[in-house]
Design a protein around this motif. Structure first.
Motif, PDB file in Angstrom:
ATOM      1  N   ARG A  25       0.727  -1.249  -0.080  1.00  0.00           N
ATOM      2  CA  ARG A  25      -0.040  -0.074   0.174  1.00  0.00           C
ATOM      3  C   ARG A  25       0.918   1.318  -0.036  1.00  0.00           C
ATOM      4  O   ARG A  25       0.501   2.063  -0.631  1.00  0.00           O
ATOM      5  CB  ARG A  25      -0.841   0.099   1.239  1.00  0.00           C
ATOM      6  CG  ARG A  25      -1.727   1.190   1.509  1.00  0.00           C
ATOM      7  CD  ARG A  25      -2.582   1.114   2.665  1.00  0.00           C
ATOM      8  NE  ARG A  25      -3.214   2.327   2.965  1.00  0.00           N
ATOM      9  CZ  ARG A  25      -3.042   3.295   3.719  1.00  0.00           C
ATOM     10  NH1 ARG A  25      -2.004   2.998   4.666  1.00  0.00           N
ATOM     11  NH2 ARG A  25      -3.536   4.268   4.006  1.00  0.00           N
ATOM     12  N   ARG A  67       2.222   1.683  -3.695  1.00  0.00           N
ATOM     13  CA  ARG A  67       1.143   2.224  -4.404  1.00  0.00           C
ATOM     14  C   ARG A  67       1.302   3.836  -3.982  1.00  0.00           C
ATOM     15  O   ARG A  67       0.984   4.611  -5.184  1.00  0.00           O
ATOM     16  CB  ARG A  67      -0.083   1.507  -4.091  1.00  0.00           C
ATOM     17  CG  ARG A  67       0.040   0.409  -4.538  1.00  0.00           C
ATOM     18  CD  ARG A  67      -0.728   0.262  -5.869  1.00  0.00           C
ATOM     19  NE  ARG A  67      -0.394  -0.741  -6.747  1.00  0.00           N
ATOM     20  CZ  ARG A  67      -0.710  -1.919  -6.504  1.00  0.00           C
ATOM     21  NH1 ARG A  67      -1.555  -2.273  -5.464  1.00  0.00           N
ATOM     22  NH2 ARG A  67      -0.457  -3.057  -7.473  1.00  0.00           N
ATOM     23  N   HIS A  68       1.167   4.259  -2.741  1.00  0.00           N
ATOM     24  CA  HIS A  68       0.965   5.742  -2.378  1.00  0.00           C
ATOM     25  C   HIS A  68       2.154   6.497  -3.103  1.00  0.00           C
ATOM     26  O   HIS A  68       2.195   7.462  -3.512  1.00  0.00           O
ATOM     27  CB  HIS A  68       1.035   5.815  -1.093  1.00  0.00           C
ATOM     28  CG  HIS A  68      -0.215   5.710  -0.294  1.00  0.00           C
ATOM     29  ND1 HIS A  68      -0.520   5.567   1.079  1.00  0.00           N
ATOM     30  CD2 HIS A  68      -1.403   5.125  -0.763  1.00  0.00           C
ATOM     31  CE1 HIS A  68      -1.688   5.427   1.231  1.00  0.00           C
ATOM     32  NE2 HIS A  68      -2.345   4.878   0.246  1.00  0.00           N
ATOM     33  N   ARG A  99       1.672   7.064  -6.796  1.00  0.00           N
ATOM     34  CA  ARG A  99       0.773   7.982  -7.046  1.00  0.00           C
ATOM     35  C   ARG A  99       1.332   9.363  -6.634  1.00  0.00           C
ATOM     36  O   ARG A  99       0.891  10.375  -7.361  1.00  0.00           O
ATOM     37  CB  ARG A  99      -0.433   7.912  -6.141  1.00  0.00           C
ATOM     38  CG  ARG A  99      -1.141   6.611  -6.589  1.00  0.00           C
ATOM     39  CD  ARG A  99      -2.119   6.738  -7.857  1.00  0.00           C
ATOM     40  NE  ARG A  99      -1.839   5.490  -8.633  1.00  0.00           N
ATOM     41  CZ  ARG A  99      -2.383   4.196  -8.300  1.00  0.00           C
ATOM     42  NH1 ARG A  99      -3.176   4.204  -7.208  1.00  0.00           N
ATOM     43  NH2 ARG A  99      -2.213   3.261  -8.763  1.00  0.00           N
TER      44      ARG A  99
END
Lengths: 312, 258
Positions: B17, B20-21, B24
């Motif tokens: 997670r 993924r941050h 982005r």
């Protein structure tokens, strides 16, 4: 009972938020906690979903004790709060896969469930877009979809439709009904909308100032208050006069040419009423039946006119 | 048994997670990577000539690199504190708390993610340093020792940063919390020997935790004497790690106030 609680209490400083709440929710039913802002609804959900600890009282959820086995409780529940609990930097699909991983589902099954939920919640087109770009209704649908990953037996919905437009609200109601009908999950719903409780809940408890002031089915609650009447409208003042004499004591409104006759609006009492008008040879222009709604109930119980717009 | 495997798998999920941050929103991570390299270039090419007399000859890059490595760890911890603080405002954290997952995994995921980011930043510093003339005399074993010291320091500062991120009310506060980690190296043996400083300051510089850590790294990499700095470095790192870990865990386990 899937959810049972005795004497739940919570204070924030001097402020008593929950003042001894008892709850009993049978499996496969929808229970609604109804109350204005600040009544303690969210606090009740936060306690029952292990987010915060109560200052007193006991509760069991799905057979697990809240105090001694919080992880057991967590393994059977799903929560959709009134503040969106999605990861806004992740896409809808990634959010769902994250839930599948945290529920320790096998990869393949996680993908299958994710694909199914995206379809069911009408999020397929937006699946690969970050949740931060979603509309309020989409976020709420994603939020509920995330709650469903892993098949929780008990679902807490804290004001699930607050802030949604009517179309999204009806869509969410439909989903909630299907959940109960198809999968037999138990739903604990809080709402400040009377209509929502009326439409969804098997049983409703009214929370006011941290205390339960009434509990029962929507029909039972409505029966607790007087206020049902039949309203008759006439074409002219003469007909109104005759009818008023024939029916005895009634509320008459000469400007609107209407009569209000107390009654529960049942078929039998309506027939009696119409028979009496027949005997007096008068035919009303129109007739409406007003049954007490939960607004009346709330007013009768708390002395405040309505749920919506109540002060915090 | 399953509790341990779940802790590991949940932490890995949280790590994914975290990445993924990063994908982005890479701006912060990139600026965190560039800053230490920029500092190094600044000190070598702008101040380096003047510094050389203070450090007693040789090559200033050789003297400087251990200090820059420690600063890079400090800069990384600033990013961690802000990351954690912002992440705690995400509604999804409340959801994690109501799920049957290893509670600490939310934090360990952040810690491991930060350590990997910091490791990349350290590798970049060493790479650029070698390009501009850093000539360490370290053997393979010495490099392993240096890596071990840097990992210990990173673990310590990261846990402290996670705790700071949890304790702060706002991202600005979280950033403020990590400022000491970024500025304390200036008052240490990072850029100049401590005995060249004003007397009071010299005493502080000699006794603050960053100096033994930097001296240990410098000794391992370039062969300067280490003395008892090695044990002091290990002690400080251990203390900070345990302090940060228990503080962070306590903060995370308290009832969220909303």
């Amino acid at each position: 009972m899937t959810i049972s609680a005795f004497g739940l209490r919570k204070n924030f400083g001097d402020h008593v938020v929950l003042d001894g709440i008892d709850l009993a929710v049978p499996q496969g039913s929808v229970f609604s906690l109804l109350g204005p802002n600040g009544a303690g609804k969210t606090t009740a959900v936060q306690i029952l979903s292990t987010l915060i600890t109560p200052d007193g009282g006991e509760a069991r959820i799905g057979g697990h004790d809240l105090r001694t086995d919080p992880d057991g409780v967590r393994s059977v529940i799903g929560v959709t709060g009134q503040f969106s609990a999605v990861d806004s930097l992740l896409t809808g699909e990634e959010n769902l896969l994250l839930m599948a991983d945290l529920r320790h589902l096998p990869r393949r099954e996680g993908r299958r469930i994710t694909a199914g939920l995206l379809e069911r919640f009408d999020l397929e087109e937006a699946a690969r877009k970050p949740a931060s770009t979603y509309s309020g209704g989409m976020r709420r649908r994603l939020d509920l979809a995330m709650t469903l990953v892993g098949g929780p037996r008990v679902i807490f919905l804290d004001e699930p439709t607050t802030g949604l437009d009517p179309r999204s609200r009806h869509g969410l109601w439909q989903i909630i009904r299907e959940l109960v009908a198809a999968e037999g999950v138990t739903i604990f719903l809080t709402t400040q909308y009377l209509e929502e409780a009326d439409r969804l809940a098997d049983r409703i408890a009214v929370l006011d100032g941290g205390k339960l002031v009434a509990e029962g089915t929507a029909a039972e609650l409505k029966r607790m208050v007087p206020g049902g009447h039949v309203s008759l409208r006439f074409s002219d003042a003469h007909a109104l006069d005759v009818a008023a004499r024939a029916l005895g004591s009634t509320n008459r409104d000469d400007d609107a040419l209407t009569l209000q006759v107390p009654g529960d609006g049942g078929v039998r009492s309506l027939r009696t009423l119409l028979d009496e008008l027949d005997r007096a040879a008068i035919e009303p222009d129109g007739l409406t039946v007003h049954t007490p709604d939960l607004d009346d109930v709330f007013f009768a119980l708390t002395g405040r006119p309505t749920l919506e717009g109540s002060p915090r | 048994m399953t509790a341990i495997t779940h802790t590991v798998s949940d932490s890995l999920t949280m790590l994914r997670r975290d990445f993924r941050h990063l994908q982005r929103y890479p701006v912060m991570a990139i600026s965190g990577l560039i800053m230490p390299v920029f500092m190094m270039l600044l000190f070598v090419y702008v101040f380096g000539g003047a510094m050389l007399t203070t450090v007693g000859g040789g090559s200033y890059v050789d003297y400087l690199v251990p200090g820059i490595l420690v600063m890079a760890v400090g800069a990384g911890s600033a990013g961690t504190a802000v990351n954690v603080n912002v992440d705690m405002t995400e509604g999804v954290i409340a959801r994690f708390r109501t799920m049957a997952i290893a509670r600490v995994s939310v934090l360990t995921g952040q810690v491991v993610g930060s350590m990997i980011r910091t490791a990349v930043s350290l590798a970049l510093v060493v790479g650029v340093a070698l390009l501009i003339g850093f000539r360490p005399r370290a053997t393979f074993g010495d490099w392993l020792l240096a890596i071990a010291v840097l990992l210990m320091l990173t673990l310590a500062l990261t846990w402290l940063a996670v705790a700071g991120g949890l304790a702060a009310n706002k991202p600005e506060g979280a950033n403020g919390f990590s400022l000491p980690f970024q500025f304390l190296p200036f008052i240490s043996s990072a850029f100049v020997p401590t005995d060249s400083m004003a007397p009071g300051l010299a005493w502080f510089a000699q006794h603050q935790p960053f100096t033994p850590i930097i001296d240990t790294l410098r000794g391992v990499l370039t062969g300067t004497p280490i003395g008892n700095s090695g044990w002091l470095a290990v002690g400080w790192c251990l203390l900070a790690t345990l302090g940060g870990y228990f503080w962070a865990r306590k903060l995370y386990n308290r009832d969220p106030s909303r």
